[in-house]
Design an enzyme around this catalytic site. Sequence first.
Site, short mmCIF file in Angstrom:
data_model
loop_
_atom_site.label_atom_id
_atom_site.label_comp_id
_atom_site.label_asym_id
_atom_site.label_seq_id
_atom_site.Cartn_x
_atom_site.Cartn_y
_atom_site.Cartn_z
N GLU A 327 0.82 -1.14 -0.01
CA GLU A 327 0.03 -0.04 -0.04
C GLU A 327 0.94 1.37 0.07
O GLU A 327 1.99 1.18 0.59
CB GLU A 327 -0.93 -0.05 1.19
CG GLU A 327 -2.35 -0.05 1.04
CD GLU A 327 -3.11 -0.35 2.26
OE1 GLU A 327 -2.53 0.58 3.43
OE2 GLU A 327 -4.32 -0.99 2.31
N TYR A 329 2.21 4.43 1.21
CA TYR A 329 2.27 4.45 2.94
C TYR A 329 2.08 6.37 3.17
O TYR A 329 2.55 6.98 2.38
CB TYR A 329 3.70 4.45 3.46
CG TYR A 329 3.89 4.92 4.97
CD1 TYR A 329 3.21 3.77 5.95
CD2 TYR A 329 4.49 5.78 5.34
CE1 TYR A 329 3.39 4.16 7.18
CE2 TYR A 329 4.55 6.25 6.60
CZ TYR A 329 4.06 5.43 7.73
OH TYR A 329 4.14 5.60 8.89
N GLU A 402 -11.88 0.12 10.15
CA GLU A 402 -10.74 0.98 10.21
C GLU A 402 -10.62 1.91 9.01
O GLU A 402 -10.68 1.35 8.00
CB GLU A 402 -9.85 0.24 10.66
CG GLU A 402 -9.77 -0.65 11.94
CD GLU A 402 -8.50 -1.09 12.48
OE1 GLU A 402 -7.52 -1.01 11.67
OE2 GLU A 402 -8.60 -1.93 13.37
N ASN A 417 -12.52 -5.49 11.31
CA ASN A 417 -12.34 -6.21 12.21
C ASN A 417 -13.84 -6.86 12.62
O ASN A 417 -14.79 -6.24 12.80
CB ASN A 417 -11.84 -5.62 13.55
CG ASN A 417 -10.48 -4.95 13.28
OD1 ASN A 417 -9.69 -5.88 12.82
ND2 ASN A 417 -10.22 -3.84 13.78
N ARG A 419 -14.55 -8.74 15.27
CA ARG A 419 -14.77 -9.05 16.72
C ARG A 419 -15.32 -7.87 17.50
O ARG A 419 -15.29 -6.82 16.84
CB ARG A 419 -13.29 -9.47 17.20
CG ARG A 419 -12.56 -8.50 17.12
CD ARG A 419 -10.97 -8.77 17.83
NE ARG A 419 -10.22 -7.51 17.74
CZ ARG A 419 -9.39 -7.14 16.89
NH1 ARG A 419 -9.53 -7.76 15.66
NH2 ARG A 419 -8.67 -5.94 16.94
C1 MV4 Z 1 -0.95 2.42 7.34
C2 MV4 Z 1 -0.20 3.43 7.41
C3 MV4 Z 1 0.27 4.36 6.61
N1 MV4 Z 1 -0.16 3.87 5.38
N2 MV4 Z 1 -1.12 2.16 6.22
C4 MV4 Z 1 -2.12 -0.37 10.01
C5 MV4 Z 1 -2.58 -1.06 11.30
C6 MV4 Z 1 -2.21 -0.20 12.36
N3 MV4 Z 1 -1.80 -0.79 13.51
C7 MV4 Z 1 -0.99 0.80 11.75
N4 MV4 Z 1 -1.40 0.76 10.40
C8 MV4 Z 1 -0.81 1.94 9.78
N5 MV4 Z 1 -1.24 1.43 8.42
C9 MV4 Z 1 -0.67 2.90 5.27
N6 MV4 Z 1 -1.04 2.59 3.91
C10 MV4 Z 1 0.28 3.62 9.02
C11 MV4 Z 1 -0.14 2.86 10.15
C12 MV4 Z 1 0.27 3.19 11.23
C13 MV4 Z 1 -0.45 3.89 12.20
C14 MV4 Z 1 -1.49 4.16 11.99
C15 MV4 Z 1 -2.39 4.90 12.79
C16 MV4 Z 1 -1.73 5.17 13.98
C17 MV4 Z 1 -0.83 4.88 14.48
C18 MV4 Z 1 0.06 4.17 13.47
C19 MV4 Z 1 1.43 3.71 13.98
C20 MV4 Z 1 2.07 3.15 12.97
C21 MV4 Z 1 1.41 2.69 11.69
#
Ligand code: MV4
Length: 634
Positions: A327, A329, A402, A417, A419
């Site tokens: 994806e 980022y 989400e 999710n 659950r």
């Molecule tokens: C992302 C992202 C940035 N870009 N996806 C997904 C699951 C969650 N635990 C963290 N995730 C993220 N997915 C894309 N394409 C950034 C995160 C992310 C994040 C998101 C919200 C709050 C804190 C975070 C910490 C690290 C990464």
Amino acid sequence: MGKSNNGKLRRKTEKQVVFFLNKILNPLAASYRHSRKLVRGFKKKAPLIYNEVESVIKSHLVSLEKKKPGNVKVGDLITSNLMRKLPNIDEGKLKEIVSDKQSPSLLNAVLKSFGATTGVEKDYTVLGKEKVFKKILIANRGEIALRVIRACRELGVGVEMVYATTDKNSLAVKFADKAYCIGSSPEYLNIKKIVEIAKKAKAEAVHPGYGFLSENADFAKLCEKSRIEFIGPSSQIISALGDKVRAREKMAKHGVPVLPGSGIVKNKKQAIKIASKTSYPIILKAVAGGGGKGMRIVNSEEEMDKFFEEAQSEANSAFGNKDLYIEKYLENTKHIEFQILADKYGKVVHLGERDCTIQRRHQKLIEEAPSMALTDEMREKMGDAAVRAVSAVKYRGAGTVEFLLDKDNNYYFIEMNTRIQVEHGITEMVTGVDLVKEQIKLAAGAKLAFKQEDIKINGFAIECRINAEDPAEDFLPSTGTIDNYLPPGGPGIRVSSACHAGHRVVPHFDSLLTLLICSGKTRQEAIARMRGALNEYMIEGVKTTIPFHKAVLNNKNFIKGKMTTSFIEENKILENIKKERKTRRELKNGQKILVVTTAVSKYLEKKQKPISTRQNQWVAAGRQDSMEQNEGMF
Ligand code: MV4
């Protein structure tokens, strides 16, 4: 008003009431919303004959009774019909009202059930002919097991559970009607064994809680085969949404925005090709994943070389599937998730959002509802998208959609999710709904009684996840026995935990100890309550994340609501905790003495031992009483 006019109005009103009653009593009655409009409109149009109308309703009931003499108790029939149609009705009270012809409160009861009065808590679903389960088996432990037990008690549902030997003395095992030992801790994942126990126990349904088997399609499937209701969506839907690539495609098809990305990436070479097209930075995610396992942010081709296999093997060991996808980022996002409820008949509502932006290594630490980042307009747009997402897959039960929210308020679906989530409590605080009860009722076939427009978000709630981890040591899990425990209290404070003095924190499970939820009219009030509660909360014997939460709750940017995914780093929260720890050390004993109740009980415990071995226990108890009365002794 002239006499004839009055008479006309009364006849019209009578007609309306009869019409309304027929609607309610008719099994194919129109929507609850329509009925509510009738009642409301009628109260507005004819306030002066409100009471008379009530007697009309009563006489309508009486005439029904006359028409159907014999064994049929029309009063009971009406009660049960009303119960089936209306949420928020107390059955005992309704029976009383219907049987007492002098009682003037039937209309009030009906109005109340429609939410015309401002109730604090609401039922969102009603069970029709369907009965709630007689018995549920919980396939989980700790906080969520206790939470489900509490919901079952309120619903009058029998509740049994499975437990591993390490949890033999846990609160949930003690509070359940019955508990079955399954052996060592990994047995919480033993699908066959748990279903066999559910059969043996004659449980009609299994509640998987969160974690463990809660999103395991094989478990849901075996439950389906065994004619046991899995409290969650069907195995087919779990599979569909568990595959994050499929989920993304499905969402895009139904007009839910997703980030630019890929399907399954076969190998590193293909990953590099896709990433250069998408443009760096990208994020590698596990197809079977969710949460953060197997996830890597990749800034360049060199990093891809470094991280690709690492992510693959992490995904493989976490999910038994090494497949990855890519994806784009997004930096500095917020993590916003919508709570949804869906019944088995295709009706879906959302209960607003939770802001879960404060995470560390993909572990959520603080959540709040509603999000400061959303305007009402955005809430409506994103909520609509969440409902669309859920409707697209014919979802049922409770679930979470989400999203990532970027600086320019663009939102993107990331995952769903299936659950009940750890952080469901903050939504409960701002909507007045018991999500676990609703989830159980929905699984039993209840219908959603509310439309989206009827759901209102009130006030503000924050949750701190208190883990048995040392925030000054990189959140190193901490084990041991809790030898002193005093939870906080007061208005707007909710503690959800299976924790108690003597509780042993073992290393076999995740380190969640207790959920501290604070609500208030405003975010400010909720924060003030949380600060107070964190200061009161005494957990000794293991290290906890309380110092982390204190640091965040006192941070200026947090107070202003300025948080993004890099909040912890940018605000040097962990550095501050380490500094604090050094300067605070000497204070610790002094602080302990301030907690009079625990200090006194400890004192008594020590003092009493030699006495109670020599003396009769009644004399010892008397002595303790007199000690408690005689404060001067201390
Ligand atoms: C992302 C992202 C940035 N870009 N996806 C997904 C699951 C969650 N635990 C963290 N995730 C993220 N997915 C894309 N394409 C950034 C995160 C992310 C994040 C998101 C919200 C709050 C804190 C975070 C910490 C690290 C990464």
